[in-house]
Write an enzyme that holds these catalytic residues in place. Structure first.
Site, PDB file in Angstrom:
ATOM      1  CB  SER A  29      -3.934   2.195  10.542  1.00 57.03           C
ATOM      2  OG  SER A  29      -3.693   1.355   9.428  1.00 57.03           O
TER       3      SER A  29
ATOM      4  CE1 TYR B  87     -14.753  10.419   7.849  1.00 52.07           C
ATOM      5  CE2 TYR B  87     -12.732   9.121   7.702  1.00 52.07           C
ATOM      6  CZ  TYR B  87     -14.122   9.196   7.729  1.00 52.07           C
ATOM      7  OH  TYR B  87     -14.857   8.034   7.639  1.00 52.07           O
TER       8      TYR B  87
ATOM      9  CE  LYS C 275      -1.497  -4.370   2.439  1.00 53.67           C
ATOM     10  NZ  LYS C 275      -1.896  -5.637   1.834  1.00 53.67           N
TER      11      LYS C 275
ATOM     12  CB  THR D 183      -0.952   0.009   1.218  1.00 51.99           C
ATOM     13  OG1 THR D 183      -1.647   1.252   1.239  1.00 51.99           O
ATOM     14  CG2 THR D 183      -0.231  -0.166   2.531  1.00 51.99           C
TER      15      THR D 183
ATOM     16  CE1 TYR E 213      -4.102  -3.319   4.935  1.00 53.98           C
ATOM     17  CE2 TYR E 213      -4.134  -0.922   4.820  1.00 53.98           C
ATOM     18  CZ  TYR E 213      -4.006  -2.151   4.198  1.00 53.98           C
ATOM     19  OH  TYR E 213      -3.776  -2.213   2.850  1.00 53.98           O
ATOM     20  CG  HIS E 214      -1.933   1.974   6.365  1.00 55.86           C
ATOM     21  ND1 HIS E 214      -3.098   2.473   6.916  1.00 55.86           N
ATOM     22  CD2 HIS E 214      -2.072   2.112   5.031  1.00 55.86           C
ATOM     23  CE1 HIS E 214      -3.900   2.891   5.927  1.00 55.86           C
ATOM     24  NE2 HIS E 214      -3.301   2.691   4.781  1.00 55.86           N
TER      25      HIS E 214
ATOM     26  CD  GLU F 208      -6.146  11.086   7.910  1.00 59.09           C
ATOM     27  OE1 GLU F 208      -5.682  10.141   7.256  1.00 59.09           O
ATOM     28  OE2 GLU F 208      -7.309  11.504   7.769  1.00 59.09           O
TER      29      GLU F 208
HETATM   30  P1  NAD Z   1     -10.996  -7.344   0.343  1.00 59.78           P
HETATM   31  O1  NAD Z   1     -11.175  -7.351   1.807  1.00 59.78           O
HETATM   32  O2  NAD Z   1     -12.151  -7.012  -0.518  1.00 59.78           O
HETATM   33  O3  NAD Z   1     -10.409  -8.755  -0.141  1.00 59.78           O
HETATM   34  C1  NAD Z   1      -9.438  -9.477   0.570  1.00 59.78           C
HETATM   35  C2  NAD Z   1      -9.761 -10.951   0.411  1.00 59.78           C
HETATM   36  O4  NAD Z   1      -8.761 -11.707   1.085  1.00 59.78           O
HETATM   37  C3  NAD Z   1     -11.100 -11.321   1.023  1.00 59.78           C
HETATM   38  O5  NAD Z   1     -11.886 -12.055   0.106  1.00 59.78           O
HETATM   39  C4  NAD Z   1     -10.722 -12.152   2.241  1.00 59.78           C
HETATM   40  O6  NAD Z   1     -11.692 -13.137   2.555  1.00 59.78           O
HETATM   41  C5  NAD Z   1      -9.386 -12.734   1.831  1.00 59.78           C
HETATM   42  N1  NAD Z   1      -8.503 -13.066   2.959  1.00 59.78           N
HETATM   43  C6  NAD Z   1      -8.132 -12.272   3.985  1.00 59.78           C
HETATM   44  N2  NAD Z   1      -7.325 -12.929   4.820  1.00 59.78           N
HETATM   45  C7  NAD Z   1      -7.162 -14.176   4.304  1.00 59.78           C
HETATM   46  C8  NAD Z   1      -6.448 -15.321   4.731  1.00 59.78           C
HETATM   47  N3  NAD Z   1      -5.733 -15.338   5.858  1.00 59.78           N
HETATM   48  N4  NAD Z   1      -6.498 -16.436   3.976  1.00 59.78           N
HETATM   49  C9  NAD Z   1      -7.221 -16.450   2.828  1.00 59.78           C
HETATM   50  N5  NAD Z   1      -7.932 -15.393   2.385  1.00 59.78           N
HETATM   51  C10 NAD Z   1      -7.898 -14.268   3.122  1.00 59.78           C
HETATM   52  O7  NAD Z   1      -9.783  -6.348   0.054  1.00 59.78           O
HETATM   53  P2  NAD Z   1      -9.382  -5.612  -1.307  1.00 59.78           P
HETATM   54  O8  NAD Z   1      -9.928  -4.247  -1.264  1.00 59.78           O
HETATM   55  O9  NAD Z   1      -9.675  -6.473  -2.452  1.00 59.78           O
HETATM   56  O10 NAD Z   1      -7.820  -5.508  -1.101  1.00 59.78           O
HETATM   57  C11 NAD Z   1      -6.987  -6.553  -1.563  1.00 59.78           C
HETATM   58  C12 NAD Z   1      -5.538  -6.240  -1.258  1.00 59.78           C
HETATM   59  O11 NAD Z   1      -5.170  -5.009  -1.884  1.00 59.78           O
HETATM   60  C13 NAD Z   1      -5.243  -6.074   0.227  1.00 59.78           C
HETATM   61  O12 NAD Z   1      -4.010  -6.661   0.528  1.00 59.78           O
HETATM   62  C14 NAD Z   1      -5.161  -4.577   0.413  1.00 59.78           C
HETATM   63  O13 NAD Z   1      -4.287  -4.276   1.450  1.00 59.78           O
HETATM   64  C15 NAD Z   1      -4.633  -4.112  -0.927  1.00 59.78           C
HETATM   65  N6  NAD Z   1      -5.073  -2.752  -1.241  1.00 59.78           N
HETATM   66  C16 NAD Z   1      -6.404  -2.459  -1.390  1.00 59.78           C
HETATM   67  C17 NAD Z   1      -6.785  -1.151  -1.694  1.00 59.78           C
HETATM   68  C18 NAD Z   1      -8.230  -0.745  -1.837  1.00 59.78           C
HETATM   69  O14 NAD Z   1      -8.500   0.467  -2.011  1.00 59.78           O
HETATM   70  N7  NAD Z   1      -9.177  -1.655  -1.811  1.00 59.78           N
HETATM   71  C19 NAD Z   1      -5.802  -0.171  -1.871  1.00 59.78           C
HETATM   72  C20 NAD Z   1      -4.455  -0.506  -1.708  1.00 59.78           C
HETATM   73  C21 NAD Z   1      -4.101  -1.814  -1.401  1.00 59.78           C
HETATM   74  N1  USQ Z   2     -11.435   9.965   4.328  1.00 56.90           N
HETATM   75  C1  USQ Z   2     -12.300  11.030   4.505  1.00 56.90           C
HETATM   76  N2  USQ Z   2     -13.625  10.752   4.531  1.00 56.90           N
HETATM   77  C2  USQ Z   2     -14.128   9.499   4.379  1.00 56.90           C
HETATM   78  C3  USQ Z   2     -13.233   8.444   4.182  1.00 56.90           C
HETATM   79  C4  USQ Z   2     -11.892   8.695   4.179  1.00 56.90           C
HETATM   80  O1  USQ Z   2     -11.895  12.174   4.637  1.00 56.90           O
HETATM   81  O2  USQ Z   2     -15.354   9.341   4.422  1.00 56.90           O
HETATM   82  C5  USQ Z   2      -9.982  10.220   4.273  1.00 56.90           C
HETATM   83  C6  USQ Z   2      -9.171   9.443   5.287  1.00 56.90           C
HETATM   84  O3  USQ Z   2      -9.071  10.125   6.515  1.00 56.90           O
HETATM   85  C7  USQ Z   2      -7.834   9.311   4.582  1.00 56.90           C
HETATM   86  C8  USQ Z   2      -8.207   9.270   3.110  1.00 56.90           C
HETATM   87  O4  USQ Z   2      -9.542   9.774   3.017  1.00 56.90           O
HETATM   88  O5  USQ Z   2      -7.068  10.448   4.794  1.00 56.90           O
HETATM   89  C9  USQ Z   2      -8.180   7.873   2.518  1.00 56.90           C
HETATM   90  O6  USQ Z   2      -8.970   7.038   3.339  1.00 56.90           O
HETATM   91  P1  USQ Z   2      -9.654   5.712   2.761  1.00 56.90           P
HETATM   92  O7  USQ Z   2     -10.557   5.174   3.787  1.00 56.90           O
HETATM   93  O8  USQ Z   2     -10.208   5.962   1.405  1.00 56.90           O
HETATM   94  O9  USQ Z   2      -8.384   4.785   2.514  1.00 56.90           O
HETATM   95  P2  USQ Z   2      -7.377   4.113   3.549  1.00 56.90           P
HETATM   96  O10 USQ Z   2      -7.914   3.999   4.898  1.00 56.90           O
HETATM   97  O11 USQ Z   2      -6.062   4.776   3.388  1.00 56.90           O
HETATM   98  O12 USQ Z   2      -7.289   2.637   2.998  1.00 56.90           O
HETATM   99  C10 USQ Z   2      -7.568   2.268   1.641  1.00 56.90           C
HETATM  100  C11 USQ Z   2      -7.720   0.762   1.617  1.00 56.90           C
HETATM  101  C12 USQ Z   2      -6.410   0.123   2.055  1.00 56.90           C
HETATM  102  C13 USQ Z   2      -5.275   0.643   1.206  1.00 56.90           C
HETATM  103  C14 USQ Z   2      -5.217   2.165   1.216  1.00 56.90           C
HETATM  104  C15 USQ Z   2      -4.236   2.723   0.204  1.00 56.90           C
HETATM  105  O13 USQ Z   2      -8.775   0.365   2.483  1.00 56.90           O
HETATM  106  O14 USQ Z   2      -6.515  -1.289   1.917  1.00 56.90           O
HETATM  107  O15 USQ Z   2      -4.062   0.140   1.684  1.00 56.90           O
HETATM  108  O16 USQ Z   2      -6.505   2.687   0.815  1.00 56.90           O
HETATM  109  S1  USQ Z   2      -3.387   4.121   0.819  1.00 56.90           S
HETATM  110  O17 USQ Z   2      -4.370   5.096   1.287  1.00 56.90           O
HETATM  111  O18 USQ Z   2      -2.587   4.636  -0.237  1.00 56.90           O
HETATM  112  O19 USQ Z   2      -2.613   3.643   1.942  1.00 56.90           O
END
Ligand code: NAD
Ligand code: USQ
Length: 488
Positions: free
Chosen positions: A274, A350, A280, A239, A276-277, A423
């Site tokens: 976070s 936010y 990664k 990410t 989560y982050h 943040e």
């Molecule tokens: P998502 O939650 O929709 O999908 C993740 C999938 O992984 C789910 O189907 C879940 O059941 C599966 N999973 C989780 N843990 C598992 C485990 N231990 N074993 C097997 N399956 C498992 O998420 P997404 O939005 O599709 O994101 C996918 C990837 O991309 C993530 O790694 C996320 O960090 C990354 N990512 C997403 C975004 C975004 O905006 N959605 C942005 C940047 C990075």
């Molecule tokens: N935000 C708002 N209002 C909202 C939702 C979000 O102001 O209603 C702001 C958040 O505070 C943040 C930004 O928008 O500053 C992005 O937030 P987001 O919820 O869209 O994204 P984030 O939490 O960063 O996470 C998402 C995915 C995560 C991925 C990440 C990429 O859920 O899996 O890793 O985007 S990145 O942001 O580049 O880290």
């Protein structure tokens, strides 16, 4: 209390006599199948509990589903002779085998279909834990989504293409080993993590779950590659949030620094915001180390925030429809704003709204992953690509959605919500993202027409919106050890 059922099972699902080889634009809900089911106990596996502190452990359901009719190589040559195949002449007639971990999720489902369409042999590995989170928190996708089994059967009936399915948790190494031995992947695309920053900040148990699930899962994938598929290319979804928001330009993975007269190229500093982050960041360190120590070949795709829902493949049938999260835990900024505009909820900026991030269309996610697979890293190489196409602040997004919404006759307002996160709300942000473009990425830029179509999807399904799920309910400052219930 909600727990995951965790029972190992192997499910073989085969075509029950109807020909799927003719592509059609219709696919029936009644999929002819024959099933054989074998179950076995796997080691007890603890997941998360909801609302209470006692965790009863039950084993995780683990299934292998294979839907097979034509040998995939025959199908592949019929439609796309030039893609999805090995580059070396020796192996060029064999399609590449790609394991998509997390293939039932938002990015993974779109990617699995796209790769299958491009004649890769695809297997989805997923624990379905994401569907469980929705049940646990009382959330639902804006768009109705079919079960993974119906999705795969529908794909088969429309295209004649097989996607293998292994249902199980990659933190269970025994399960992962079986999937590697059975599928023998050439590439693993790893989306399978808990990906919500707010989810990881609900309470201690979710923070621990997130880091355990993500870090151990990835570590298991690394061990599986080392033990069973040394040549396999790992394409890992990282990410952009690993970098944080430094007051200097963000490079792609590495930065060259001169310090006290000496120069070195080092991993770019990480400042995740976070649990989560941070998971990664831990993954990236483990992958970098194993590339060095064991010669693993890996590409870390540091992806920005993804928006959109439709890809060419998911549009083919309602059973292929992708998920679209709009709630305060899993919904991401632009997708949320479109739904908010559609239902007349003020856009939830936010804090000051100067938070700037990289964004990309989900159609570019699938393109980027394909490019990474088609151009693999070298053995021992830990390659990092920044995967986004444009930068926006939250205020920019709110302004774009307001303009597009008003054009459609929607009354769009914006409110400033006290920021639930910790943040920077006004900061410098300039992240490089040239490597995927150099490999051939053709970005889908956020245009008026795309916003119109996103807003149209939101309006189409607005009756499914639970407006109680829109406001953020997770506070970075208030997280504690006590288990928390966050649904409305
Ligand atoms: P998502 O939650 O929709 O999908 C993740 C999938 O992984 C789910 O189907 C879940 O059941 C599966 N999973 C989780 N843990 C598992 C485990 N231990 N074993 C097997 N399956 C498992 O998420 P997404 O939005 O599709 O994101 C996918 C990837 O991309 C993530 O790694 C996320 O960090 C990354 N990512 C997403 C975004 C975004 O905006 N959605 C942005 C940047 C990075
Ligand atoms: N935000 C708002 N209002 C909202 C939702 C979000 O102001 O209603 C702001 C958040 O505070 C943040 C930004 O928008 O500053 C992005 O937030 P987001 O919820 O869209 O994204 P984030 O939490 O960063 O996470 C998402 C995915 C995560 C991925 C990440 C990429 O859920 O899996 O890793 O985007 S990145 O942001 O580049 O880290």
């Amino acid at each position: 209390m909600a727990h995951l059922l965790s029972t190992g099972c192997y499910l073989k699902l085969s075509n029950g006599g109807v020909s799927y080889s003719t592509p059609s634009t219709q696919c029936s809900k009644v999929y002819p199948t024959s099933l054989t089911l074998r179950t076995s106990r796997s080691p007890l596996k603890k997941l998360i509990s909801h609302g209470e502190s006692s965790h009863r452990e039950r084993p995780l359901r683990r299934c292998t589903v294979t839907a097979t009719t034509l040998p995939i190589s025959q199908e592949a040559q019929k439609t796309h002779p030039s893609s999805g195949f090995h580059n070396s002449p020796k192996e060029s007639s064999k399609p590449k085998r790609v394991m998509v971990i997390g293939g039932d999720g938002y990015c993974g489902w779109a990617t699995a279909l796209h790769l299958s369409k491009q004649n890769y042999e695809v297997a989805i590995v997923d624990s379905l834990v994401r569907r469980f989170f929705d049940h646990q928190l009382g959330l639902d996708s804006l768009t109705p989504i079919s079960s993974i089994h119906d999705r795969i059967r529908c794909w088969k009936s429309l295209t004649g293409k097989t996607i293998e399915l292994y249902i199980g948790d990659i933190c269970d190494f025994e399960f992962l080993t079986e999937t590697f031995k059975s599928f023998e992947p050439d590439s693993v695309v790893h989306f399978g993590e808990q990906r919500s920053a707010p989810y990881s900040m609900i309470d201690r148990s979710r923070a621990v779950f997130t880091q355990n699930n993500n870090v151990i899962g990835t570590l298991n994938v690394l061990f599986a590659i080392k033990e069973y598929r040394e040549e396999c290319h790992l394409v890992k979804l990282g990410t952009m949030g690993e970098y944080g928001t430094p007051n200097i330009d963000i490079e792609e993975g590495y930065i060259t620094i001169t310090h006290n007269g000496r120069t070195d190229t080092l991993p770019y500093p990480k400042q995740a915001s976070s649990f989560y982050h941070l998971s990664k960041v831990h993954d990236s360190n483990n992958i970098a180390f194993t590339c060095k120590a064991w010669g693993i070949r890996a590409t870390d795709l540091n992806q920005g925030v993804v928006y959109g829902v439709r890809t060419d493949e998911t549009e083919m049938h309602e059973d292929l429809c992708n998920r679209f999260d709009y709630d305060g835990v899993f919904g991401t900024a632009l997708n949320r704003f479109c739904v908010q505009a559609a239902v007349g909820h003020p856009l939830t900026v936010y804090g000051k709204g100067g938070q700037t991030r990289g964004y990309l269309d989900i159609r570019d996610t699938v393109q980027c992953v394909e490019l990474a697979i088609a151009n693999p890293a070298q053995p021992g190489e830990f390659r990092v690509f920044n995967q986004f196409t444009e930068q926006f602040s939250v205020n920019d997004l709110a302004a774009l959605v307001t303009k597009a919404g008003e054009k459609m006759g929607l009354d769009v307002r914006t409110i400033s919500v006290p920021n639930p996160r910790v943040e920077a709300e006004e900061h410098y942000y300039n992240a490089k993202h040239t490597k995927l473009i150099e490999l051939g990425l053709k970005p889908h830029i956020l245009s008026d027409s795309l916003l119109d179509s996103l807003l149209n999807v939101a309006v189409q399904f607005k009756d499914r919106v639970d407006t109680k799920q829109i406001m953020p309910s997770v506070s970075w400052r208030k997280i504690g050890a006590k288990p928390k219930t966050v649904s409305a």
